[in-house]
Design a protein around this motif. Structure first.
Motif, short mmCIF file in Angstrom:
data_model
loop_
_atom_site.label_atom_id
_atom_site.label_comp_id
_atom_site.label_asym_id
_atom_site.label_seq_id
_atom_site.Cartn_x
_atom_site.Cartn_y
_atom_site.Cartn_z
N GLY A 1 0.80 -1.22 0.00
CA GLY A 1 0.00 0.00 0.00
C GLY A 1 0.83 1.27 0.00
N ASN A 2 2.15 1.13 -0.17
CA ASN A 2 3.05 2.28 -0.20
C ASN A 2 2.85 3.21 1.00
OD1 ASN A 2 5.15 3.88 -1.23
ND2 ASN A 2 3.73 5.18 -2.37
N GLY A 3 2.80 2.61 2.18
CA GLY A 3 2.70 3.39 3.40
C GLY A 3 1.33 3.37 4.04
N ASP A 4 0.37 2.72 3.41
CA ASP A 4 -0.97 2.65 3.98
C ASP A 4 -1.39 1.19 4.09
OD1 ASP A 4 -3.29 3.58 5.10
OD2 ASP A 4 -4.28 4.02 3.19
N LEU A 5 -2.34 0.93 4.96
CA LEU A 5 -2.86 -0.43 5.10
C LEU A 5 -4.27 -0.39 5.63
CD1 LEU A 5 -2.83 -0.96 8.39
CD2 LEU A 5 -0.46 -1.55 8.01
N GLU A 6 -4.98 -1.47 5.47
CA GLU A 6 -6.31 -1.64 6.04
C GLU A 6 -6.24 -2.76 7.06
OE1 GLU A 6 -8.78 0.36 5.62
OE2 GLU A 6 -7.72 1.53 4.10
N VAL A 7 -6.78 -2.52 8.24
CA VAL A 7 -6.72 -3.50 9.32
C VAL A 7 -7.35 -4.82 8.89
CG1 VAL A 7 -7.54 -4.05 11.65
CG2 VAL A 7 -6.63 -1.77 11.14
N ALA A 8 -8.45 -4.77 8.15
CA ALA A 8 -9.13 -5.99 7.71
C ALA A 8 -8.22 -6.85 6.84
CB ALA A 8 -10.41 -5.64 6.95
N ASN A 9 -7.44 -6.20 5.97
CA ASN A 9 -6.53 -6.95 5.10
C ASN A 9 -5.38 -7.57 5.90
OD1 ASN A 9 -8.08 -6.20 2.92
ND2 ASN A 9 -6.76 -4.49 2.33
N VAL A 10 -4.92 -6.84 6.91
CA VAL A 10 -3.86 -7.37 7.77
C VAL A 10 -4.36 -8.60 8.52
CG1 VAL A 10 -2.40 -6.91 9.78
CG2 VAL A 10 -2.71 -5.14 8.02
N ALA A 11 -5.55 -8.49 9.09
CA ALA A 11 -6.13 -9.60 9.85
C ALA A 11 -6.32 -10.83 8.94
CB ALA A 11 -7.46 -9.18 10.46
N LYS A 12 -6.82 -10.59 7.76
CA LYS A 12 -7.05 -11.68 6.81
C LYS A 12 -5.74 -12.37 6.45
CE LYS A 12 -9.15 -12.73 2.33
NZ LYS A 12 -9.86 -12.16 1.14
N ARG A 13 -4.72 -11.57 6.17
CA ARG A 13 -3.41 -12.14 5.81
C ARG A 13 -2.81 -12.93 6.97
NH1 ARG A 13 0.28 -11.26 1.82
NH2 ARG A 13 -0.94 -9.54 0.95
N ALA A 14 -3.05 -12.46 8.21
CA ALA A 14 -2.51 -13.12 9.40
C ALA A 14 -3.36 -14.30 9.84
CB ALA A 14 -2.36 -12.12 10.54
N GLY A 15 -4.57 -14.41 9.28
CA GLY A 15 -5.46 -15.51 9.65
C GLY A 15 -6.12 -15.33 11.01
N VAL A 16 -6.39 -14.07 11.37
CA VAL A 16 -7.05 -13.79 12.65
C VAL A 16 -8.22 -12.83 12.40
CG1 VAL A 16 -4.90 -14.10 13.93
CG2 VAL A 16 -5.61 -11.80 13.23
N SER A 17 -8.99 -12.57 13.43
CA SER A 17 -10.13 -11.66 13.31
C SER A 17 -9.67 -10.21 13.40
CB SER A 17 -11.14 -11.93 14.42
OG SER A 17 -10.58 -11.57 15.68
N ASP A 18 -10.49 -9.31 12.87
CA ASP A 18 -10.21 -7.88 13.01
C ASP A 18 -10.10 -7.50 14.49
OD1 ASP A 18 -10.62 -8.00 10.31
OD2 ASP A 18 -12.17 -6.45 10.24
N GLY A 19 -11.00 -8.08 15.28
CA GLY A 19 -11.02 -7.76 16.70
C GLY A 19 -9.72 -8.09 17.40
N LEU A 20 -9.10 -9.20 17.00
CA LEU A 20 -7.84 -9.58 17.63
C LEU A 20 -6.73 -8.60 17.25
CD1 LEU A 20 -6.86 -11.76 19.51
CD2 LEU A 20 -6.21 -13.15 17.54
#
Length: 198
Positions: free
Chosen positions: A25-44
């Motif tokens: 994302g060239n310096g940006d990210l979305e929490v939902a995408n991070v959670a999905k990539r890590a295999g965990v919930s957004d809440g975690l």
């Protein structure tokens, strides 16, 4: 103990995923995408980092810890300031070339208003380290005592960072060897260690 180990493992997975997302994302990210990539919930993700800014700040802090461990806090070998600092500059350039998050952390993310105070504190600490280093070299007669150590340290740090940024973002990027040579050449002249050939 197992619970603590699981928490550390989850946090590491999230940070690893966030690093990938922030580069993509060239310096940006979305929490939902991070959670999905890590295999965990957004809440975690929010549990571990509080919010998006907390997650990004954790990435920036991890980079600066790496910078301390590999560059700023390392007593490089060498009989003179010039020898030790040349090794330090080469190591710093290599770190930026090896870590795709490094340039994002040190340029785009450092200007985020959410991190202004921490960035000022980090920069001040690096400048103070550099000033003490330069003052010691001045006491040994290796650098002209007419220089203000803190001013010189600040200018060198800014110049090195700018040089690495240009080396990495020019088209095509400079090779790591050429970048090391160019950045060190700047430090050498700025510190009064080498006359400019006319």
């Amino acid at each position: 103990m197992k619970k603590d180990a699981a928490k550390k493992s989850t946090r590491k997975r999230l940070l690893d995923a966030a690093r990938v997302e922030i580069v993509n994302g060239n310096g940006d990210l979305e929490v939902a995408n991070v959670a999905k990539r890590a295999g965990v919930s957004d809440g975690l993700t929010y549990y571990h980092f509080g919010n998006k800014a907390g997650l990004i700040n954790a990435i920036v802090n991890a980079f600066y810890h790496d910078l301390d461990d590999k560059v700023a806090g390392v007593p490089f070998d060498g009989d003179t300031w010039k020898e030790r600092e040349k090794a330090r500059v080469h190591a710093m350039v290599s770190l930026f070339y090896d870590d795709p998050v490094a340039m994002i952390a040190a340029t785009r993310l450092r200007t985020d208003p959410a991190f202004t105070q921490e960035e000022l504190e980090r920069n001040d600490r690096l400048e103070q380290l550099g000033a003490r280093n330069i003052a010691e070299a001045q006491r040994k007669g290796e650098i002209d005592a007419a220089y203000n150590p803190l001013m010189l340290a600040s200018m060198l740090l800014s110049g090195v960072m700018s040089g690495v940024r240009i080396a990495l973002t020019t088209t095509p990027p400079l090779s790591v060897d050429k970048a090391q040579q160019s950045v060190w050449g700047f430090v050498e002249r700025a510190a009064g260690l080498k006359d400019i050939d006319l």
